[in-house]
Design a protein around this motif. Structure first.
Motif, PDB file in Angstrom:
ATOM      1  N   ILE A 177      38.388  31.122  46.241  1.00  0.00           N
ATOM      2  CA  ILE A 177      39.459  31.105  45.247  1.00  0.00           C
ATOM      3  C   ILE A 177      39.929  32.516  44.950  1.00  0.00           C
ATOM      4  O   ILE A 177      41.131  32.791  44.854  1.00  0.00           O
ATOM      5  N   SER A 178      38.986  33.462  44.856  1.00  0.00           N
ATOM      6  CA  SER A 178      39.378  34.834  44.541  1.00  0.00           C
ATOM      7  C   SER A 178      40.248  35.431  45.631  1.00  0.00           C
ATOM      8  O   SER A 178      41.253  36.069  45.347  1.00  0.00           O
ATOM      9  N   TYR A 179      39.842  35.222  46.879  1.00  0.00           N
ATOM     10  CA  TYR A 179      40.567  35.908  47.951  1.00  0.00           C
ATOM     11  C   TYR A 179      41.848  35.203  48.359  1.00  0.00           C
ATOM     12  O   TYR A 179      42.716  35.817  48.960  1.00  0.00           O
ATOM     13  N   ALA A 199      43.139  24.543  44.650  1.00  0.00           N
ATOM     14  CA  ALA A 199      42.612  25.396  43.577  1.00  0.00           C
ATOM     15  C   ALA A 199      42.028  24.595  42.419  1.00  0.00           C
ATOM     16  O   ALA A 199      40.885  24.811  42.032  1.00  0.00           O
ATOM     17  N   ILE A 200      42.789  23.646  41.865  1.00  0.00           N
ATOM     18  CA  ILE A 200      42.352  23.039  40.609  1.00  0.00           C
ATOM     19  C   ILE A 200      41.122  22.171  40.808  1.00  0.00           C
ATOM     20  O   ILE A 200      40.143  22.266  40.063  1.00  0.00           O
ATOM     21  N   ILE A 201      41.093  21.340  41.862  1.00  0.00           N
ATOM     22  CA  ILE A 201      39.920  20.476  42.046  1.00  0.00           C
ATOM     23  C   ILE A 201      38.717  21.304  42.473  1.00  0.00           C
ATOM     24  O   ILE A 201      37.582  20.960  42.160  1.00  0.00           O
ATOM     25  N   VAL A 202      38.958  22.415  43.164  1.00  0.00           N
ATOM     26  CA  VAL A 202      37.838  23.290  43.504  1.00  0.00           C
ATOM     27  C   VAL A 202      37.180  23.798  42.227  1.00  0.00           C
ATOM     28  O   VAL A 202      35.950  23.841  42.109  1.00  0.00           O
ATOM     29  N   LEU A 203      38.014  24.154  41.241  1.00  0.00           N
ATOM     30  CA  LEU A 203      37.467  24.610  39.957  1.00  0.00           C
ATOM     31  C   LEU A 203      36.719  23.482  39.253  1.00  0.00           C
ATOM     32  O   LEU A 203      35.658  23.705  38.661  1.00  0.00           O
TER      33      LEU A 203
END
Lengths: 347, 170
Positions: A156-158, B63-67
């Protein structure tokens, strides 16, 4: 109808070639690693050990596939697919060669030229984190889980830095279509310097390159599978073919990343003086595919070279580099690119 | 062909949406939520809105589901299994609510929603350029307002977290 057959043949051919590269890369990885460490490397199976990947494949297929007792069987089984499939799909938007005229049909050597181009690539590669996360959680092992959590945070960061670097390239070339981007890079400056985006956007290229290493979990960013601290990271509990699929997925992601870097920053399949971007002869198309292959191969060897040269980052260093160095740099680059793009209106 | 794909994706999205709320294991809920977003993204792609389809993939799935998963993986499932869910709605209230929603959906469908089949669209409809033109030239004020709202929400979350920390320390 015959154009449909040609299209199907093109897709099959590109996919078949794509699937043949990982074994070759594994051989190269072992040979180059041996060269860097002053060893000989595989040399028993076939001449120069060239059949070693075949032996490895037979070993991996015939090995007992162990499923540990306390795993979540469904997620444990599908997790390797989540790594491999996105890596293969993302290659679909990469243009691999010049247009070619065959039996009266003009064929684009690219599987799909979407309206959204490079954004599709970014979206699909962001899916591969699920393979690591689900595999790690389903394994029911603390080392696996650590690996999974690390990979989630890292990717997510990269991804942010990578996306911002891509936006700079989109702004300076004015299109999201990878095909048009390649054509825009086919001319030269001062008669000898190719008009590659790497000369317009050197900072964006460096940021993209670093983020690409982090996204593919290669050293120096292979925290999710750090052998010295996490046993094997997310694939600790995997064996046989399921492990091989994780392994293949990593190499396929490397190939897709290299291909996209060549397309975005190094002119794709064009090379001034060698490939004529607007010709549609078979010879020209073959030449362009060779040029594309050499450029991508150079990046793949660079990936391997870095892996056996640099040590692994510590976790806090990794996060600091991502959030405090790369993202601010990428934002600054974006700001200056925007000013340069609007210079006529501002000044 | 088009109608068949549309139907498959629609059914898939409804089934996965039901599975999201009916699973006890939150990791599976997240998996089906992902499937739901993927099928909705497919529906957008069939409508010709390829940019929206890709953003759906990129932001929600990427992004959101990964979080979500990041948080879920830190939960203790043994504790969760002991948890008895209090009934949020009685079946009767649920029935009335869903019927009302269904009625609300029926109104626009009955009074002639334009066909879902994209017939007379310009060639670059739904491309990044098209969206950018609409967003930044036609509605720049709305975009700016939305971004201010998001920054305010971010700052608000930060302040709330800080207040909680201070109360713990003192």
């Amino acid at each position: 109808m015959s154009s449909m057959v040609l299209d199907a043949g093109k897709i099959l051919l590109i996919f078949a070639v794509f699937m043949q590269i990982p074994p070759l890369l594994i051989y190269l990885e072992r040979k180059i690693c041996a060269f860097i460490q002053d060893r000989i490397g595989p040399n028993r199976v076939g001449p120069f050990g060239i059949l070693q990947p075949l032996a490895d494949a037979i070993k991996l297929i015939t090995k007992e596939s162990i499923t540990p007792k306390n795993v979540d069987v469904f997620l444990y089984t599908v997790a390797p697919l989540f790594v491999m499939v996105p890596a293969a799909i993302s290659f679909a938007v990469v243009p691999v060669g010049a247009d070619v005229k065959l039996w009266g049909h003009t064929l684009q050597l690219q599987i799909a030229d979407f309206h959204v181009g490079i954004l599709f690539f970014l979206a699909i590669t962001s899916l591969s984190v699920y393979g690591l996360t689900f595999g790690a959680w389903a394994s029911n092992n603390k080392y696996s889980l650590y690996g999974g959590i690390r990979s989630t945070a890292q990717m997510i960061s990269y991804e942010v830095a990578m996306g911002l670097a891509v936006i700079c390239v989109l702004m300076s070339s004015g299109t999201v279509y990878l095909r048009e981007m390649v054509f825009a890079q086919s001319h030269t400056y001062f008669g000898f310097l190719p008009a590659w985006n790497v000369f317009h956007q050197p900072l964006a290229f460096v940021i993209f390159l670093i983020a690409a290493f982090a996204e593919t979990n290669r050293l120096p960013f292979d925290l999710p599978e750090a052998e010295s601290e996490l046993v094997g990271g997310y694939h600790t509990e995997y064996s046989g073919m399921k492990f091989a699929m994780f392994f293949m997925g990593e190499y396929m992601a490397m190939i897709s990343m290299s291909a996209i870097m060549v397309t975005l920053f190094f002119g794709g399949w064009t090379l001034p003086g060698v490939v004529d971007a607007h010709s549609t002869t078979v010879w020209n198309a073959l030449l362009s595919v060779v040029v594309f292959g050499i450029k991508t191969g150079a990046f793949l060897i660079f990936f391997i070279w870095i892996r056996w040269t640099l040590p692994r980052l510590r976790y806090d260093q990794l996060m600091k580099l991502g959030w405090k160095v790369l993202i601010p740099l990428a934002l600054m680059n974006l700001f200056f690119t925007a000013i340069w793009g609007l210079r006529d209106q501002i000044f | 062909m088009y109608e068949i794909m549309w139907l498959i994706l629609g059914i898939l999205s409804v089934i996965s949406a039901i599975l999201v709320v009916s699973r006890i294991n939150p990791v599976y809920s997240a998996l089906y939520l992902m499937l739901f977003f993927a099928s909705v993204s497919g529906l957008f792609a069939f409508l010709g809105a390829s940019f929206v389809a890709v953003t759906q993939l990129f932001i929600y799935i990427g992004a959101i589901i990964v979080l979500f998963l990041f948080v879920i993986m830190m939960l203790n499932f043994e504790e969760l299994k002991k948890l008895q869910r209090p009934p949020l709605f009685s079946p009767l209230k649920g029935l009335i609510l869903s019927l009302a929603l269904f009625g609300l959906l029926c109104v626009p469908i009955y009074f002639g929603l334009p066909s879902a089949h994209p017939r007379h669209l310009p060639a670059d409809f739904g491309s990044a350029k098209w969206i950018a033109r609409d967003m930044y030239i036609q509605y720049p004020f709305a975009i700016e307002l939305a971004s201010v709202l998001i920054i305010a929400a971010l700052a608000g979350a930060f302040v709330i977290a800080r207040i909680g920390k201070k109360a713990k320390n003192s």
